[in-house]
Motif scaffolding. Structure first.
Motif, mmCIF file in Angstrom:
data_model
loop_
_atom_site.group_PDB
_atom_site.id
_atom_site.type_symbol
_atom_site.label_atom_id
_atom_site.label_comp_id
_atom_site.label_asym_id
_atom_site.label_seq_id
_atom_site.Cartn_x
_atom_site.Cartn_y
_atom_site.Cartn_z
ATOM 1 N N THR A 1 -7.596 -3.696 -1.970
ATOM 2 C CA THR A 1 -6.336 -2.975 -1.808
ATOM 3 C C THR A 1 -6.192 -1.959 -2.932
ATOM 4 O O THR A 1 -6.892 -2.039 -3.946
ATOM 5 C CB THR A 1 -5.140 -3.958 -1.825
ATOM 6 O OG1 THR A 1 -3.942 -3.274 -1.470
ATOM 7 C CG2 THR A 1 -4.957 -4.582 -3.211
ATOM 8 N N THR A 2 -5.307 -0.991 -2.742
ATOM 9 C CA THR A 2 -5.042 0.005 -3.778
ATOM 10 C C THR A 2 -4.486 -0.694 -5.016
ATOM 11 O O THR A 2 -3.608 -1.553 -4.896
ATOM 12 C CB THR A 2 -4.037 1.051 -3.263
ATOM 13 O OG1 THR A 2 -2.954 0.369 -2.589
ATOM 14 C CG2 THR A 2 -4.688 1.994 -2.271
ATOM 15 N N HIS B 1 0.840 -1.208 0.000
ATOM 16 C CA HIS B 1 0.000 0.000 0.000
ATOM 17 C C HIS B 1 0.876 1.260 0.000
ATOM 18 O O HIS B 1 0.596 2.216 -0.727
ATOM 19 C CB HIS B 1 -0.913 -0.011 1.236
ATOM 20 C CG HIS B 1 -1.632 1.279 1.480
ATOM 21 N ND1 HIS B 1 -2.901 1.517 0.996
ATOM 22 C CD2 HIS B 1 -1.264 2.402 2.133
ATOM 23 C CE1 HIS B 1 -3.276 2.739 1.349
ATOM 24 N NE2 HIS B 1 -2.293 3.290 2.045
ATOM 25 N N ASP C 1 -7.867 2.172 3.622
ATOM 26 C CA ASP C 1 -7.683 0.808 3.119
ATOM 27 C C ASP C 1 -8.159 -0.209 4.159
ATOM 28 O O ASP C 1 -8.830 -1.195 3.841
ATOM 29 C CB ASP C 1 -6.205 0.584 2.775
ATOM 30 C CG ASP C 1 -6.017 -0.453 1.663
ATOM 31 O OD1 ASP C 1 -6.954 -1.233 1.425
ATOM 32 O OD2 ASP C 1 -4.936 -0.472 1.049
#
Length: 418
Positions: free
Chosen positions: A284-285, A240, A268
């Protein structure tokens, strides 16, 4: 952050494109793990909106299903069941929240001290290699555990090979936005061949309703699943940080300062908790979205809001969910072989990029033991709990890093991390 005025229809179109780019990976995780693609879409959309609320809608990034959890979810569902697995995933979300608090209080340097590349690298490798056998079994026409044959061996290899080859070709040869869709392309070709060979059952698709409410599943408390899943979140939590730095490099803004890494980590974490509560995979990103933002040069975070809303709407299309669940195992097996290997390669690259000196006994011991513990399947029984897989490897790597004596003079990796 200021943005030039942009027509609403263009924002919506850009949002649809972002979802299209993220879509292949987003629905791949639930397809591989046996979870619901509809819940993945719903969790992804709501998670992105939660992330935007925490970051005051300043970061142009989308949250999709996390690859790091694929192998652990498969194992956990087989071992403890689906509700217990959701409990473990909810606990993993709390790790993000704890890291957010630590970053807020002590700064991001603290995370890198207890989890330098020599710790994170082999953990990521085990996430990729831990269930490599599942991918191989599915590619050969068997169930993931290899106990049942689903399809003729030669036919399965043909389909898996075509899916794998297409994914690799698109990833290496395609131009522009299409280069971001290798997984979707591989699934399309493998599915097309399966249909031509009469291997797809269309009766379930025909029977599925056009509009359907996603099936909510509540978590069920299970200590073993919690202890197993929490260390898994270490790798995507560290990833992240890299994703936030990467999107900042693309847009020219330092998001670790404003809105702050503690806010992005908080967003997140809340998204992961929310996804687990409704029965979806962790989010998640997404690096794929960062690539799309770089190509389109559209840095407006509002387009991510549109993408999230489209994802929530798609979660309610029943036939769409049925189509995804009709994809034969060898199609996904071929892609999983590349996917799991790619995750392991990311771990290897973590060691290389940080110039971890493998001639140094300390580093050699940490990496060697983590790899053997994970690939060999070591299990440690503590009372009623079993520690194994990523959970054992994560704890072992962190403890070894804290216990083994450091020699900064001869250890470039420690110099790099400090």
């Amino acid at each position: 952050m200021s943005h030039s005025p942009e027509p609403v229809w263009r924002q919506a179109l850009a949002g649809a494109q972002i979802l299209f780019v993220a879509f292949g990976a987003l629905v791949l995780v639930p397809i591989l793990t046996g979870m619901s693609p509809s819940m993945a879409l719903l969790g992804s959309g709501i998670g992105t909106l939660l992330f935007q609320a925490c970051t005051k809608r300043t970061v142009p990034i989308y949250l999709g299903s996390s690859f790091a959890f694929i192998a652990p979810i498969i194992y956990s569902i087989q071992t403890w069941g689906f509700p217990a697995t959701l409990c473990g995933l909810f606990a993993a979300g709390w790790l993000y929240l704890a890291l957010s608090a630590v970053i807020y209080l002590k700064g991001v340097g603290f995370i890198h001290r207890i989890m330098p590349p020599v710790v994170v690298g082999p953990i990521i490798m085990i996430i990729g290699l831990g269930l490599a056998g599942v991918a191989v079994n599915m590619a050969m026409g068997k169930t993931g555990d290899g106990k049942a044959v689903l399809m003729d061996y030669s036919t399965a290899l043909l389909i898996a090979g075509a899916s794998l080859a297409t994914t690799a070709l698109v990833a290496t040869k395609a131009k522009g936005i299409f280069r971001l869709l290798p997984i979707l392309s591989g699934v399309a070709v493998g599915y097309g061949i399966s249909v031509s060979l009469g291997l797809v059952d269309f009766s379930k698709i025909a029977a599925a309703p056009w509009i359907a409410l996603p099936h909510l599943v509540a978590p069920q408390w299970n200590w073993s699943a919690v202890l197993f899943m929490i260390p898994v979140a270490l790798a995507p939590a560290i990833e992240h940080v890299g994703d936030i730095v990467a999107i900042g490099a693309v847009t020219g803004h330092d998001y670790t300062e404003r809105p702050g890494l503690h806010r992005t980590m908080l967003g997140d974490g809340l998204a992961v908790c929310c996804a687990a509560l409704i029965g979806g995979p962790p989010v998640t990103t997404y690096a794929e979205v960062t690539g799309a933002v770089m190509i389109t040069r559209n840095y407006n975070p509002v387009i991510m809001t549109w993408a999230a809303c489209f994802a929530i709407l798609m979660a309610f299309f029943g036939k769409f969910n049925a189509i995804l669940q009709s994809i034969p195992a060898p199609v996904m097996g071929g892609i999983m072989m590349l996917l799991f290997g790619s995750i392991a390669s990311v771990g290897l690259n973590t060691l290389i990029h940080a110039r971890v000196n493998m001639h140094h006994p300390r580093n050699l011991i940490i990496v060697s033991l983590v790899l053997v513990f994970g690939i060999g399947g070591l299990t440690i029984q503590l009372g009623g709990f079993n520690l194994h897989g990523v959970s054992l490897c994560g704890i072992a790597a962190i403890l070894l890093n804290l216990i083994l004596p450091r020699d900064k003079e001869h250890d470039p990796e420690q110099q790099h991390a400090s």
